[in-house]
Design a protein around this motif. Structure first.
Motif: not given
Length: 459
Positions: A204-232
């Motif tokens: 999952d970490f290796a697939a992350l791009p080095e560009c602007a966008g939004v990322y999601y952290f999911h719990d064991q059941k797949g539910k989104v528990i955190y949303v963040g934005k980033a330039i990288n």
């Protein structure tokens, strides 16, 4: 045969400390250690062991006693951590620190050493992460369930020595299975995997791009528990897993992350808006800052029975319409003071929230002239309600980002072809609909004022 020999040489040249601790709670800053067990391993077998109850110098909560069986009476005559810190340090100073969910045990010991004025920093291995790599496909990687699945004896569950002995058996099994030198790879300083939470797949970490966008952290059941934005995206996600913040909320946050996903964006502004819409959509339990973005005060206009136009700052209930919204009363008052001076509006016809009413000995202005000045201000504010589109950079060549603003609200965001030649109105329905809010509109209006060349007016 040669590779196997090399692996054994590496193992026997390295000393491992398999460790388990019990504590009064989950927060390093607010809890203390109640028991420590350390088993030194030379890569083939246990060569020495040490354990002790620890007096935490605080009351042990009832739910912790129910879990571990350790109560206040048991630790009353035990040494405090400072009394055994030198002994523990001597056992752990030149080893690879091994534990199940290693960051928990490591951070507690590091914190207690720090209280004693001792700096401690050694390589560490997590048997949760190792098990995921070397024994894939297990339904659970908790120590108890993993031992049951693998036939490992686990006595005295939730006591330091009982859990440490089980972890030794698990670690020995992992050493035997490590034919591809996974452990050596994880011990390299440059390996990012050691910094990841125990349940997050490296893929999952290796697939992350080095560009602007939004990322999601999911719990064991797949539910989104955190949303963040980033330039990288990759750099920002990695920053969540670095540092020594030992607060209970952060420890729970890291423990609850099981997967990471992302959505690329063409610009930081697009990422900011997508972050807002996704937080509104998922309402993640670990997001807090952007949950408070709704404005609290508004600027209102009304005509009094005297025939004079009035402007007023007041609280802004949900769904209430106003001329302009603000995050705070002071911000709204400052705006009204500035505009009343700019448009020569008599401040006796302005109400500044809870502030005192303006007083003056000057004659009351003519109603027609006064109302005309107020109308000029209303006309300026009305311009902010014009419909327009913002054209931004796309995610790739041949694409543009597009933000649609209609009736003073961010109506949609998305991407269109760079060679689009039709009327701009035709793209509206192709964009992702937004539930606009004051914060999003502020972002867009600020960008539009700074980059007017990006604005396309809608007829």
């Amino acid at each position: 045969m040669a590779s196997g020999k090399n692996k054994n040489e590496i193992n026997t040249a390295t000393k491992y400390a398999i460790v388990d601790i019990e504590t009064t709670g989950g927060s390093v800053s607010g809890s203390r250690i109640t028991e420590v067990a350390i088993l030194l391993h030379d890569g083939e077998k246990v060569i020495s062991e040490w354990s002790s109850l620890i007096n935490p110098e605080m009351e042990i909560p009832l739910h912790i006693t129910a879990l571990t069986g350790i109560d206040d009476a048991m630790v009353a005559e035990a040494p405090v951590f400072a009394d055994v810190s030198d002994k523990i340090y001597s056992l752990l100073k030149d080893v690879v620190f091994v534990a199940h969910n290693v960051n928990f045990d490591y951070s507690f010991l590091r914190g207690q050493f720090a209280v004693c004025g001792m700096f401690w920093d050694v390589p560490k291995l997590c048997t949760v992460r190792l098990s995921r790599k070397l024994i894939p496909g297990m339904p659970s990687y908790s120590l108890g369930k993993l031992c049951a699945q693998l036939g490992i004896t686990l006595k005295d569950r939730h006591r330091a020595m009982g859990d440490a002995l089980a972890t030794v058996e698990l670690f020995s099994m992992l050493l035997e299975r490590d034919v591809d030198a996974v452990i050596s790879g994880m011990l390299r300083k440059i390996s990012p995997e050691q910094r990841l939470p125990p349940n997050v797949p490296m893929e999952d970490f290796a697939a992350l791009p080095e560009c602007a966008g939004v990322y999601y952290f999911h719990d064991q059941k797949g539910k989104v528990i955190y949303v963040g934005k980033a330039i990288n995206i990759r750099k920002r996600v990695a920053s969540h897993f670095t540092g020594n913040n030992t607060a209970l909320r952060r420890q729970n946050f890291l423990r609850d992350i099981w997967n990471i996903s992302f959505e690329r964006c063409g610009s930081e502004l697009m990422a900011l808006l997508l972050e807002c819409t996704e937080i509104q959509k998922h309402w993640p339990i670990y997001n807090s800052a952007l949950k408070r973005f709704e404005p609290k005060f508004g600027l209102y206009h009304y005509m009094a029975v005297s025939g004079y136009s009035h402007l007023a700052v007041g609280k802004l209930p949900k769904q209430q319409q106003c001329l302009k919204a603000f995050n705070s009363e002071s911000e709204a008052v400052s705006f009204l003071v500035e505009k009343s001076e700019a448009f020569n509006i008599d401040r006796r016809f302005c109400r500044y929230g809870t502030a005192s009413v303006f007083k003056s000995e000057l004659p009351i202005p003519d109603a027609v002239g006064h109302n005309a000045n107020v109308d000029k201000l209303l006309d300026e504010l009305g311009l902010e309600q014009n419909d327009f589109a913002l054209i931004l950079d796309g995610r790739e060549i041949g694409e543009n980002g597009c933000i649609w603003v209609e009736n003073g609200k961010v109506n949609g965001i998305g991407y269109i072809g760079e060679d689009f030649t039709g009327k701009i109105e035709e793209v509206r329905d192709s964009l992702k609909k937004c539930k606009s809010n004051h914060y999003m509109l502020q972002l867009v209006m600020t960008f539009a004022s700074q980059y007017p060349s990006r604005v396309v007016k809608v007829a």
